[in-house]
Structure formats: C-alpha cells, structure tokens
Design a protein around this motif. Structure first.
Motif, PDB file in Angstrom:
ATOM      1  N   VAL A  98       0.837  -1.186   0.000  1.00 14.77           N
ATOM      2  CA  VAL A  98       0.000   0.000   0.000  1.00 14.77           C
ATOM      3  C   VAL A  98       0.878   1.244   0.000  1.00 14.77           C
ATOM      4  O   VAL A  98       1.928   1.276   0.644  1.00 14.77           O
ATOM      5  CB  VAL A  98      -0.965   0.000   1.211  1.00 14.77           C
ATOM      6  CG1 VAL A  98      -0.197  -0.001   2.523  1.00 14.77           C
ATOM      7  CG2 VAL A  98      -1.933   1.175   1.151  1.00 14.77           C
ATOM      8  N   ARG A  99       0.459   2.253  -0.763  1.00 16.33           N
ATOM      9  CA  ARG A  99       1.152   3.546  -0.811  1.00 16.33           C
ATOM     10  C   ARG A  99       0.259   4.571  -0.135  1.00 16.33           C
ATOM     11  O   ARG A  99      -0.917   4.705  -0.490  1.00 16.33           O
ATOM     12  CB  ARG A  99       1.431   3.951  -2.251  1.00 16.33           C
ATOM     13  CG  ARG A  99       2.317   2.989  -3.018  1.00 16.33           C
ATOM     14  CD  ARG A  99       2.368   3.334  -4.489  1.00 16.33           C
ATOM     15  NE  ARG A  99       2.914   4.675  -4.715  1.00 16.33           N
ATOM     16  CZ  ARG A  99       2.883   5.281  -5.910  1.00 16.33           C
ATOM     17  NH1 ARG A  99       2.343   4.688  -6.956  1.00 16.33           N
ATOM     18  NH2 ARG A  99       3.418   6.481  -6.037  1.00 16.33           N
ATOM     19  N   MET A 100       0.818   5.311   0.810  1.00 15.26           N
ATOM     20  CA  MET A 100       0.031   6.296   1.534  1.00 15.26           C
ATOM     21  C   MET A 100       0.852   7.541   1.824  1.00 15.26           C
ATOM     22  O   MET A 100       2.059   7.451   2.047  1.00 15.26           O
ATOM     23  CB  MET A 100      -0.483   5.716   2.857  1.00 15.26           C
ATOM     24  CG  MET A 100      -1.624   4.739   2.714  1.00 15.26           C
ATOM     25  SD  MET A 100      -2.324   4.307   4.319  1.00 15.26           S
ATOM     26  CE  MET A 100      -0.968   3.372   5.017  1.00 15.26           C
ATOM     27  N   ASN A 128      -5.489   8.556   7.072  1.00 14.25           N
ATOM     28  CA  ASN A 128      -5.281   8.062   5.714  1.00 14.25           C
ATOM     29  C   ASN A 128      -5.474   6.555   5.585  1.00 14.25           C
ATOM     30  O   ASN A 128      -6.052   6.086   4.604  1.00 14.25           O
ATOM     31  CB  ASN A 128      -3.873   8.444   5.239  1.00 14.25           C
ATOM     32  CG  ASN A 128      -3.734   9.919   4.946  1.00 14.25           C
ATOM     33  OD1 ASN A 128      -4.707  10.581   4.600  1.00 14.25           O
ATOM     34  ND2 ASN A 128      -2.529  10.461   5.086  1.00 14.25           N
ATOM     35  N   ALA A 129      -4.975   5.797   6.554  1.00 14.71           N
ATOM     36  CA  ALA A 129      -5.107   4.340   6.479  1.00 14.71           C
ATOM     37  C   ALA A 129      -6.563   3.909   6.556  1.00 14.71           C
ATOM     38  O   ALA A 129      -7.010   3.035   5.804  1.00 14.71           O
ATOM     39  CB  ALA A 129      -4.301   3.684   7.597  1.00 14.71           C
ATOM     40  N   ARG A 132      -8.292   4.584   3.262  1.00 15.93           N
ATOM     41  CA  ARG A 132      -7.950   3.657   2.186  1.00 15.93           C
ATOM     42  C   ARG A 132      -8.706   2.344   2.314  1.00 15.93           C
ATOM     43  O   ARG A 132      -8.983   1.677   1.322  1.00 15.93           O
ATOM     44  CB  ARG A 132      -6.436   3.377   2.187  1.00 15.93           C
ATOM     45  CG  ARG A 132      -5.567   4.548   1.767  1.00 15.93           C
ATOM     46  CD  ARG A 132      -5.780   4.923   0.299  1.00 15.93           C
ATOM     47  NE  ARG A 132      -5.550   3.800  -0.589  1.00 15.93           N
ATOM     48  CZ  ARG A 132      -4.344   3.426  -1.042  1.00 15.93           C
ATOM     49  NH1 ARG A 132      -3.261   4.112  -0.669  1.00 15.93           N
ATOM     50  NH2 ARG A 132      -4.216   2.423  -1.857  1.00 15.93           N
ATOM     51  N   ILE A 134      -7.718  -0.571   3.486  1.00 17.79           N
ATOM     52  CA  ILE A 134      -6.931  -1.773   3.165  1.00 17.79           C
ATOM     53  C   ILE A 134      -6.266  -2.349   4.409  1.00 17.79           C
ATOM     54  O   ILE A 134      -6.367  -3.543   4.688  1.00 17.79           O
ATOM     55  CB  ILE A 134      -5.859  -1.451   2.098  1.00 17.79           C
ATOM     56  CG1 ILE A 134      -6.512  -0.923   0.821  1.00 17.79           C
ATOM     57  CG2 ILE A 134      -5.010  -2.688   1.792  1.00 17.79           C
ATOM     58  CD1 ILE A 134      -5.522  -0.422  -0.210  1.00 17.79           C
ATOM     59  N   ASP A 184       4.779   9.955  -0.801  1.00 15.50           N
ATOM     60  CA  ASP A 184       4.109   8.849  -0.124  1.00 15.50           C
ATOM     61  C   ASP A 184       5.132   7.986   0.600  1.00 15.50           C
ATOM     62  O   ASP A 184       6.341   8.218   0.532  1.00 15.50           O
ATOM     63  CB  ASP A 184       3.313   7.997  -1.121  1.00 15.50           C
ATOM     64  CG  ASP A 184       4.201   7.361  -2.199  1.00 15.50           C
ATOM     65  OD1 ASP A 184       5.437   7.308  -2.025  1.00 15.50           O
ATOM     66  OD2 ASP A 184       3.662   6.902  -3.221  1.00 15.50           O
TER      67      ASP A 184
END
Length: 218
Positions: A98-100, A128-129, A132, A134, A184
């Motif tokens: 995952v890109r955050m 943010n997590a 998302r 995920i 990110d």
C-alpha cells in the motif's frame, strides 16, 4: 504513528540486522580427471538481488534508485526472467502493498519490547489508512521504504523490517520526505493466517541489502 512506549534507538540501526545473500558459489572437487570446477547455482532471490543494488559511482543512478511500487521495480527485468521465475514477479498471497501519504494514521505496536517487528494495533479515526480501507488491525509490517543519502546522492529502497523495533520503523517512515521526491510511503504488510512463511521469506530475501551494499553501513 503512535505507540504507548518506545525503546530509544539510534537510526543507524535502520540499516543493520540484514542477512547475507549468496550470489554465486564455486567449489573445487577432486575426481578421476584431477581437480574439477563445480558451479553451484544461487537462489533466484539472490540472483535478482545482485543486480538491483548500486555501489560506488553507480549509487543513486539507474533503474533501481527509487522504489515506487513492486510492479514498477520489476519492470527492468526481461520477459525471459518472468518466464523462468514467475513467482519472483508477484507479491505472495497474504501479503499486500500500500502507498500512503503521511501522516499514515496507523498505530503500530511492537511484538516484543526492543525488536521483533511491529503490527497494526489500530487505525486513527479519519486518518489516511482508515480512508484507504486496506490496512487492518493485526496486520504485520514486513516492508517499508526508506531513504539513504551518501554525499550528494540518495536512493529510496523497500527494506524488510519484520525484525525492527518501533523507533527504527518510525525512522524509516519519516525518511520518506518531500525533499527527496517522496509524496508517499510504501509499506508491505502480511495478513496473519493468509500467508505462507516460506513464500514470504523468499519475497523479502529479494529486498535484503547484500553484504557489500552501502545500505549495510550506518
């Protein structure tokens, strides 16, 4: 990132504790025809690993200077390699990337004080997590991008972090700064009960800095 209590640690340890990968091994054996040279093949992970690390004047240059995501990292390899070693070109089942952007909004906690890796203890509401959808509580962090600067040159690499302590993980995440072109952080997680240990190990071996790499020095 938050944690109830963290053990103090210098960020130099970010680049320590990685294993040596074999590249090629040769042995000389005695036989009827005298001394014969016997070549022992290295593992696919070691063979691929050997061409992705830059040292000396090549540091900070080429295709393998900035990790964006797994698929982009593997693009320079030819189709022949993909046919011979298909497992090297996919992330194992039970592992995800995952890109955050920062702040991540992830609460990490150590498996044991002072090392042994970290897992997701929770997600920050509205972070943010969570947005998302995920990352899940209980997931183990096994890989994270980090920046290393040598003189005027720098690289961003995905590094195995399954044995790091909380402070080292935070240091790696924090190094992904906009001044190095980072918008990110890339993280790889293992979901408990869904991944095969041997497959995960082979996957992470590919990203281990070899013994002679600049990434093995503080």
């Amino acid at each position: 990132m938050t944690k109830a209590s963290a053990q103090p640690l210098t960020l130099a340890l970010l680049f320590l504790g990685v294993c040596l990968l074999p590249h090629k091994a040769t042995a000389f054996i005695a036989g009827a025809g005298g001394i014969q040279r016997q070549r022992q093949s290295a593992s696919p992970s070691a063979l691929f690993n050997s061409v992705t690390w830059n040292n000396g004047n090549s540091y900070g240059k080429g295709d393998f200077r900035f990790y964006k995501n797994f698929d982009e990292w593997m693009k320079p390899f030819p189709a022949e390699d993909r046919e011979l070693y298909p497992d090297m070109f996919r992330i194992p089942d039970g592992v995800y990337e995952v890109r955050m952007a920062k702040p991540l909004g992830i609460v990490f906690e150590e498996f044991e004080a002072g090392g042994g890796g970290v897992f997701v203890a929770g997600l920050v509401e509205g972070g943010n997590a969570e947005a998302r959808g995920i990352v899940q509580p209980g997931d183990k962090l096994i890989g994270v991008t980090a920046i290393k600067v040598i003189g005027a040159k720098w690289e961003r690499r995905l590094l195995p972090c399954g044995t790091w302590d909380f402070d080292t993980v935070v240091g790696a995440i924090g190094s992904n700064d906009v001044k190095w072109g980072c918008d990110d952080v890339v993280l790889q997680f293992e979901r408990p009960g869904e991944a095969k240990e041997e497959e995960v190990k082979k996957h992470l071996d590919f990203f281990e800095p070899p013994f002679a790499s600049s990434w093995k020095r503080g």
